[in-house]
Design a protein around this motif. Sequence first.
Motif, PDB file in Angstrom:
ATOM      1  N   PRO A  17       7.225  -4.426  -3.345  1.00 38.14           N
ATOM      2  CA  PRO A  17       7.195  -3.958  -4.736  1.00 38.14           C
ATOM      3  C   PRO A  17       5.758  -3.967  -5.284  1.00 38.14           C
ATOM      4  O   PRO A  17       5.085  -4.990  -5.229  1.00 38.14           O
ATOM      5  CB  PRO A  17       8.093  -4.965  -5.456  1.00 38.14           C
ATOM      6  CG  PRO A  17       9.049  -5.434  -4.400  1.00 38.14           C
ATOM      7  CD  PRO A  17       8.233  -5.468  -3.126  1.00 38.14           C
ATOM      8  N   PRO A  18       5.293  -2.828  -5.794  1.00 41.93           N
ATOM      9  CA  PRO A  18       3.893  -2.708  -6.199  1.00 41.93           C
ATOM     10  C   PRO A  18       3.454  -3.806  -7.168  1.00 41.93           C
ATOM     11  O   PRO A  18       4.130  -4.040  -8.179  1.00 41.93           O
ATOM     12  CB  PRO A  18       3.834  -1.346  -6.883  1.00 41.93           C
ATOM     13  CG  PRO A  18       4.957  -0.573  -6.312  1.00 41.93           C
ATOM     14  CD  PRO A  18       6.023  -1.566  -5.986  1.00 41.93           C
ATOM     15  N   PHE A  39       0.814  -1.228   0.000  1.00 38.40           N
ATOM     16  CA  PHE A  39       0.000   0.000   0.000  1.00 38.40           C
ATOM     17  C   PHE A  39       0.841   1.269   0.000  1.00 38.40           C
ATOM     18  O   PHE A  39       0.366   2.326  -0.391  1.00 38.40           O
ATOM     19  CB  PHE A  39      -0.902   0.053   1.234  1.00 38.40           C
ATOM     20  CG  PHE A  39      -1.933  -1.029   1.337  1.00 38.40           C
ATOM     21  CD1 PHE A  39      -2.237  -1.850   0.262  1.00 38.40           C
ATOM     22  CD2 PHE A  39      -2.627  -1.227   2.524  1.00 38.40           C
ATOM     23  CE1 PHE A  39      -3.201  -2.847   0.366  1.00 38.40           C
ATOM     24  CE2 PHE A  39      -3.594  -2.207   2.635  1.00 38.40           C
ATOM     25  CZ  PHE A  39      -3.883  -3.024   1.563  1.00 38.40           C
ATOM     26  N   GLY A  40       2.070   1.189   0.470  1.00 38.75           N
ATOM     27  CA  GLY A  40       2.863   2.391   0.692  1.00 38.75           C
ATOM     28  C   GLY A  40       2.469   3.051   1.994  1.00 38.75           C
ATOM     29  O   GLY A  40       1.344   2.884   2.482  1.00 38.75           O
ATOM     30  N   LEU A  41       3.413   3.792   2.541  1.00 36.37           N
ATOM     31  CA  LEU A  41       3.122   4.533   3.768  1.00 36.37           C
ATOM     32  C   LEU A  41       2.382   5.820   3.458  1.00 36.37           C
ATOM     33  O   LEU A  41       1.789   6.431   4.336  1.00 36.37           O
ATOM     34  CB  LEU A  41       4.419   4.859   4.501  1.00 36.37           C
ATOM     35  CG  LEU A  41       5.052   3.657   5.178  1.00 36.37           C
ATOM     36  CD1 LEU A  41       6.516   3.893   5.427  1.00 36.37           C
ATOM     37  CD2 LEU A  41       4.316   3.371   6.473  1.00 36.37           C
ATOM     38  N   GLN A  42       2.442   6.231   2.204  1.00 39.49           N
ATOM     39  CA  GLN A  42       1.781   7.464   1.804  1.00 39.49           C
ATOM     40  C   GLN A  42       0.261   7.262   1.837  1.00 39.49           C
ATOM     41  O   GLN A  42      -0.237   6.156   1.672  1.00 39.49           O
ATOM     42  CB  GLN A  42       2.200   7.844   0.385  1.00 39.49           C
ATOM     43  CG  GLN A  42       3.693   8.009   0.193  1.00 39.49           C
ATOM     44  CD  GLN A  42       4.387   6.747  -0.288  1.00 39.49           C
ATOM     45  OE1 GLN A  42       4.024   5.642   0.074  1.00 39.49           O
ATOM     46  NE2 GLN A  42       5.395   6.937  -1.111  1.00 39.49           N
ATOM     47  N   GLY A  43      -0.428   8.383   1.966  1.00 36.30           N
ATOM     48  CA  GLY A  43      -1.882   8.336   1.884  1.00 36.30           C
ATOM     49  C   GLY A  43      -2.525   7.697   3.096  1.00 36.30           C
ATOM     50  O   GLY A  43      -1.861   7.414   4.091  1.00 36.30           O
ATOM     51  N   LEU A  77      25.918  -2.462  -8.661  1.00 40.67           N
ATOM     52  CA  LEU A  77      25.730  -3.732  -9.370  1.00 40.67           C
ATOM     53  C   LEU A  77      24.609  -3.666 -10.407  1.00 40.67           C
ATOM     54  O   LEU A  77      24.295  -4.670 -11.061  1.00 40.67           O
ATOM     55  CB  LEU A  77      25.431  -4.853  -8.367  1.00 40.67           C
ATOM     56  CG  LEU A  77      26.491  -5.069  -7.272  1.00 40.67           C
ATOM     57  CD1 LEU A  77      25.961  -5.995  -6.181  1.00 40.67           C
ATOM     58  CD2 LEU A  77      27.780  -5.638  -7.878  1.00 40.67           C
ATOM     59  N   GLY A  78      24.009  -2.496 -10.579  1.00 33.48           N
ATOM     60  CA  GLY A  78      22.952  -2.367 -11.583  1.00 33.48           C
ATOM     61  C   GLY A  78      21.737  -3.231 -11.293  1.00 33.48           C
ATOM     62  O   GLY A  78      21.179  -3.854 -12.203  1.00 33.48           O
ATOM     63  N   LEU A  79      21.309  -3.256 -10.049  1.00 33.39           N
ATOM     64  CA  LEU A  79      20.212  -4.148  -9.659  1.00 33.39           C
ATOM     65  C   LEU A  79      18.903  -3.399  -9.463  1.00 33.39           C
ATOM     66  O   LEU A  79      18.885  -2.248  -9.025  1.00 33.39           O
ATOM     67  CB  LEU A  79      20.568  -4.859  -8.343  1.00 33.39           C
ATOM     68  CG  LEU A  79      21.757  -5.802  -8.419  1.00 33.39           C
ATOM     69  CD1 LEU A  79      22.139  -6.283  -7.032  1.00 33.39           C
ATOM     70  CD2 LEU A  79      21.432  -6.989  -9.330  1.00 33.39           C
ATOM     71  N   ARG A  80      17.823  -4.075  -9.775  1.00 31.71           N
ATOM     72  CA  ARG A  80      16.494  -3.597  -9.404  1.00 31.71           C
ATOM     73  C   ARG A  80      15.632  -4.815  -9.096  1.00 31.71           C
ATOM     74  O   ARG A  80      16.054  -5.954  -9.319  1.00 31.71           O
ATOM     75  CB  ARG A  80      15.883  -2.744 -10.507  1.00 31.71           C
ATOM     76  CG  ARG A  80      15.921  -3.399 -11.851  1.00 31.71           C
ATOM     77  CD  ARG A  80      15.421  -2.484 -12.962  1.00 31.71           C
ATOM     78  NE  ARG A  80      15.366  -3.261 -14.186  1.00 31.71           N
ATOM     79  CZ  ARG A  80      14.463  -4.215 -14.438  1.00 31.71           C
ATOM     80  NH1 ARG A  80      13.509  -4.491 -13.560  1.00 31.71           N
ATOM     81  NH2 ARG A  80      14.496  -4.902 -15.567  1.00 31.71           N
ATOM     82  N   VAL A  81      14.440  -4.582  -8.558  1.00 37.48           N
ATOM     83  CA  VAL A  81      13.552  -5.705  -8.260  1.00 37.48           C
ATOM     84  C   VAL A  81      13.312  -6.486  -9.549  1.00 37.48           C
ATOM     85  O   VAL A  81      12.993  -5.904 -10.588  1.00 37.48           O
ATOM     86  CB  VAL A  81      12.219  -5.208  -7.663  1.00 37.48           C
ATOM     87  CG1 VAL A  81      11.211  -6.354  -7.558  1.00 37.48           C
ATOM     88  CG2 VAL A  81      12.463  -4.596  -6.290  1.00 37.48           C
ATOM     89  N   VAL A 114      -1.094  -7.935  -1.604  1.00 46.87           N
ATOM     90  CA  VAL A 114      -0.530  -7.430  -2.860  1.00 46.87           C
ATOM     91  C   VAL A 114      -1.543  -7.911  -3.873  1.00 46.87           C
ATOM     92  O   VAL A 114      -1.659  -9.103  -4.110  1.00 46.87           O
ATOM     93  CB  VAL A 114       0.859  -8.011  -3.143  1.00 46.87           C
ATOM     94  CG1 VAL A 114       1.382  -7.532  -4.487  1.00 46.87           C
ATOM     95  CG2 VAL A 114       1.826  -7.637  -2.026  1.00 46.87           C
ATOM     96  N   ASP A 115      -2.312  -7.009  -4.434  1.00 50.07           N
ATOM     97  CA  ASP A 115      -3.594  -7.418  -4.992  1.00 50.07           C
ATOM     98  C   ASP A 115      -3.951  -6.672  -6.269  1.00 50.07           C
ATOM     99  O   ASP A 115      -4.941  -5.949  -6.323  1.00 50.07           O
ATOM    100  CB  ASP A 115      -4.665  -7.167  -3.913  1.00 50.07           C
ATOM    101  CG  ASP A 115      -5.946  -7.929  -4.180  1.00 50.07           C
ATOM    102  OD1 ASP A 115      -5.945  -8.824  -5.041  1.00 50.07           O
ATOM    103  OD2 ASP A 115      -6.944  -7.624  -3.512  1.00 50.07           O
TER     104      ASP A 115
END
Lengths: 240, 240, 240
Positions: free
Chosen positions: C39-40, C8-12, C230-234, C67-68
């Motif tokens: 991760p969204p 959901f994120g902490l925002q909002g 290392l050029g990494l992302r999810v 996560v929906d």
Amino acid sequence: MLVLFTDFGLQGPYIGQVEAVLQQHAPGVPVINLFSDLPPFDIQAAAYLLPACAQGFMPGTVFVCVVDPGVGGKRPGVIVRADGRWYIGPNEGLFTPLARRAKDSQCWLLPGPPASASPSFHGRDVFAPLAGRLARDGRYSGEELATTELDRPDWPDDLWRVVYIDRFGNAITGLRGSVIGPDVVFNVDGHPLQHARTFSEVDAGEAFWYENSSGLVEFAVNRGRADAVLGLRVGSEFSR
Amino acid sequence: MLVLFTDFGLQGPYIGQVEAVLQQHAPGVPVINLFSDLPPFDIQAAAYLLPACAQGFMPGTVFVCVVDPGVGGKRPGVIVRADGRWYIGPNEGLFTPLARRAKDSQCWLLPGPPASASPSFHGRDVFAPLAGRLARDGRYSGEELATTELDRPDWPDDLWRVVYIDRFGNAITGLRGSVIGPDVVFNVDGHPLQHARTFSEVDAGEAFWYENSSGLVEFAVNRGRADAVLGLRVGSEFSR
Amino acid sequence: MLVLFTDFGLQGPYIGQVEAVLQQHAPGVPVINLFSDLPPFDIQAAAYLLPACAQGFMPGTVFVCVVDPGVGGKRPGVIVRADGRWYIGPNEGLFTPLARRAKDSQCWLLPGPPASASPSFHGRDVFAPLAGRLARDGRYSGEELATTELDRPDWPDDLWRVVYIDRFGNAITGLRGSVIGPDVVFNVDGHPLQHARTFSEVDAGEAFWYENSSGLVEFAVNRGRADAVLGLRVGSEFSR
């Protein structure tokens, strides 16, 4: 009350994992996440924020204080009791200004971490369980240390540097407002900044300094971002 | 229950300091941090989010509502009781839609801040202690105000603007879904947006509007960012 | 204890709204916000983080796992009881590794959402009320499912991908340290990464892998950002 003061960030599972351990060890004691985005690894910045942020908390409050680039290494953990409040965390200087300013303080060396502790998360596995027990019991017995052992003698009483940039771009410093007067004009990256009591006393877009709600000198721009206008970041120096 | 609704940001010590004061004044009352990243200084955006976000909270809940660019100045603080819930905060328009829509409301003017209050943090030093006492006592007596005094008569009943962009890039507006019908096609920056009930009803990448879980019209893109696709930010206008 | 594990994120207002519902349905039960920036929409990343993050929580803990991306569609909700802990959320694979690894598990299909539920916020309107009741009652009766029904048979036992990048740029993977040995050298975007026990064992700026505090393989750079170096992302893959 249990209070978290860390550079863990709100992202990820870290704060939640520590809170869960605190709740397990001290059921019913409120847990406050006071500061979780302290400048990463910056022990000195955190050290000058700590006594300012701890003001106003009740005697008996237990602060879990973790800025710990050396986690898993040989740096010892300590418990500090200062003016009736408890602080627990790694000892790499974090408690220097706090202990120096305390009217009444005492401190203890923690035993080494248990074998079950993760070498990368002493906040959760070493400091939180002890903090929970402290909050419950209100006392600690163990190997006492002279509080001078906490001290980084090369660190000044007040730090003339920016120690935090907040959401609005305001720049908090390590200098207490109480040790200077309102007549001081600071030289911040070539800008002369004068005192105002609060934001609404200056025009929109104007830069000024004020004593913030934690007692520290803060550089701000009314309805603007002081970090951008004044070219400030954590660590930036200033003078009078 | 005590609820925080602010633009303080989660960063820094601000939310934690307010939570600590609430806990001290109302031990055992749960504190919920409902919204802490309201658009900075944007009283109007917050005003149209407040009644939508407050729905569903139990009677007796006390909301601490602070979007306060004028902190330290002469703007008064107020307490509003609307449909059984309490709201406390600075009165610069924040309670306009809430009070207009309430079936039953009452309001009080707060006395000036105590001398000990920080001029830059009334959220912590003025509103939080009073909110804690309200949550504990369930009543307030003081100088009553006509709720019309809260009103910004130039503000519409619904705001046809974006009031918040969330983590996913969805754009929440100040327009209630209940005052329009599902047949409405909105013109959003030249894009005609049709209604869908929820995300899974449209194709990935498709923009649409829906009535969100707080009852407000929201612009969204299934598995995409509406703010980027539609060029939206807080304050963006739209029409039908 | 009630635990939130969401994207959901902490925002909002989302986390706060869910916490308020939990408090209403299970007064006095502590609520921990364990993970809110998964991760969204990335069900698989969350699935491999969940059993790692759930370790150490007491039997009886109730996890609300959301996560929906399919919210409002036809995907069913489930309750899983695994090794004494409860998990509730949408069933699109999120509980695959958890159920496979559990020594003892049971699972139930939830009835369809009540008509009053917002089609876009089942976390608040469907899962949270049930979770609150579970935490209070400690049992559930309803339509049982074979736990094999939760399984995504095409998903591996360990995921050789990055599943989360933390505040410090460390890259958490879906691979358990316990299934490999410390002698493994990983090939991460062409960089050979060797094992270290913790950060302080390697030089500043050096990249390494370690078994993190949740038992997962993590790529890190001492006092640097592994994601950048290392050029990494999810989602990034790696091999040995």
